[in-house]
Write a protein that holds these residues in place. Structure first.
Motif, PDB file in Angstrom:
ATOM      1  N   PRO A  76       0.827  -1.214   0.000  1.00 34.98           N
ATOM      2  CA  PRO A  76       0.000   0.000   0.000  1.00 34.98           C
ATOM      3  C   PRO A  76       0.862   1.264   0.000  1.00 34.98           C
ATOM      4  O   PRO A  76       0.951   1.989   0.996  1.00 34.98           O
ATOM      5  N   LEU A  77       1.490   1.533  -1.137  1.00 40.91           N
ATOM      6  CA  LEU A  77       2.457   2.633  -1.250  1.00 40.91           C
ATOM      7  C   LEU A  77       1.811   3.995  -1.036  1.00 40.91           C
ATOM      8  O   LEU A  77       2.394   4.857  -0.370  1.00 40.91           O
ATOM      9  N   THR A  78       0.596   4.192  -1.539  1.00 40.19           N
ATOM     10  CA  THR A  78      -0.066   5.484  -1.363  1.00 40.19           C
ATOM     11  C   THR A  78      -0.318   5.767   0.113  1.00 40.19           C
ATOM     12  O   THR A  78      -0.046   6.858   0.608  1.00 40.19           O
ATOM     13  N   SER A  79      -0.814   4.770   0.833  1.00 36.76           N
ATOM     14  CA  SER A  79      -1.041   4.920   2.278  1.00 36.76           C
ATOM     15  C   SER A  79       0.272   5.141   3.007  1.00 36.76           C
ATOM     16  O   SER A  79       0.353   5.955   3.932  1.00 36.76           O
ATOM     17  N   PHE A  80       1.305   4.417   2.605  1.00 39.29           N
ATOM     18  CA  PHE A  80       2.621   4.551   3.236  1.00 39.29           C
ATOM     19  C   PHE A  80       3.144   5.977   3.077  1.00 39.29           C
ATOM     20  O   PHE A  80       3.661   6.562   4.032  1.00 39.29           O
ATOM     21  N   ARG A  81       2.997   6.540   1.890  1.00 41.84           N
ATOM     22  CA  ARG A  81       3.474   7.905   1.637  1.00 41.84           C
ATOM     23  C   ARG A  81       2.732   8.925   2.498  1.00 41.84           C
ATOM     24  O   ARG A  81       3.320   9.905   2.950  1.00 41.84           O
ATOM     25  N   VAL A  82       1.435   8.697   2.743  1.00 42.27           N
ATOM     26  CA  VAL A  82       0.646   9.621   3.571  1.00 42.27           C
ATOM     27  C   VAL A  82       1.015   9.474   5.041  1.00 42.27           C
ATOM     28  O   VAL A  82       1.212  10.467   5.751  1.00 42.27           O
ATOM     29  N   ASN A  86      -1.852  -4.775   6.673  1.00 42.56           N
ATOM     30  CA  ASN A  86      -1.198  -3.695   5.921  1.00 42.56           C
ATOM     31  C   ASN A  86      -0.485  -2.732   6.847  1.00 42.56           C
ATOM     32  O   ASN A  86       0.602  -2.243   6.524  1.00 42.56           O
ATOM     33  N   GLU A  87      -1.071  -2.453   7.998  1.00 44.32           N
ATOM     34  CA  GLU A  87      -0.414  -1.567   8.968  1.00 44.32           C
ATOM     35  C   GLU A  87       0.877  -2.196   9.473  1.00 44.32           C
ATOM     36  O   GLU A  87       1.909  -1.522   9.586  1.00 44.32           O
ATOM     37  N   LEU A  88       0.852  -3.497   9.779  1.00 44.60           N
ATOM     38  CA  LEU A  88       2.061  -4.201  10.203  1.00 44.60           C
ATOM     39  C   LEU A  88       3.124  -4.146   9.113  1.00 44.60           C
ATOM     40  O   LEU A  88       4.304  -3.908   9.392  1.00 44.60           O
ATOM     41  N   TRP A  89       2.692  -4.371   7.891  1.00 44.95           N
ATOM     42  CA  TRP A  89       3.615  -4.364   6.752  1.00 44.95           C
ATOM     43  C   TRP A  89       4.277  -3.000   6.608  1.00 44.95           C
ATOM     44  O   TRP A  89       5.493  -2.893   6.448  1.00 44.95           O
ATOM     45  N   MET A  90       3.487  -1.932   6.691  1.00 46.75           N
ATOM     46  CA  MET A  90       4.045  -0.588   6.562  1.00 46.75           C
ATOM     47  C   MET A  90       5.003  -0.267   7.714  1.00 46.75           C
ATOM     48  O   MET A  90       6.033   0.389   7.511  1.00 46.75           O
TER      49      MET A  90
END
Length: 143
Positions: free
Chosen positions: A7-13, A46-50
């Protein structure tokens, strides 16, 4: 969880401090980060991954800046240069590695919350457990 799509977009935010890092580098680190945790059944994967990606990127930056990500500095001597770090805890090297950054500490807190076992059952299941002395509770009767 779709492990091929980070989730690159979420990661960038959520983590703007890594905006200077290229997408290709983040994708490579993200694929490597999958080795450090298993997908949860809940929504926190996804949160864990980020968090693992942010942790790994922070460690990479520390190493690139010639900082030592080995632990907390406990003492420093200037003349004849001497630096002391805290020793890793006796419990787990894995958790010590994650405690080197705030992202790793957040990961440990979230993984603990997400990996709490779920118990299901009712009256029938409870009667099968033995009590003190090896006897069945209520004499083995359901009610």
């Amino acid at each position: 969880m779709e492990t091929s799509t980070f989730p690159l977009t979420s990661f960038r935010v959520l983590y703007p401090q890594f905006n200077g890092v290229g997408n290709d580098e983040i994708d490579i680190i993200a694929q490597s980060a999958l080795n450090y945790f298993s997908a949860c059944k809940g929504v926190c994967t996804n949160e864990l991954w980020m968090l693992v990606v942010a942790h790994m990127l922070t460690l990479r930056k520390m190493i690139a800046d010639d900082e030592s990500p080995t632990g907390v500095v406990t003492s420093v001597t200037i003349d004849k240069v001497s630096v002391s770090f805290t020793a890793p805890p006796a419990g787990s090297d894995w958790s010590h590695w994650f405690k080197m950054t705030t992202f790793g500490q957040q990961f440990l807190a979230l993984i603990k919350r997400c990996s709490v076992p779920q118990y299901f059952g009712g009256g029938g299941e409870r009667s099968a457990f033995r009590g003190v002395g090896g006897r069945f509770t209520r004499g083995g009767r359901l009610r």
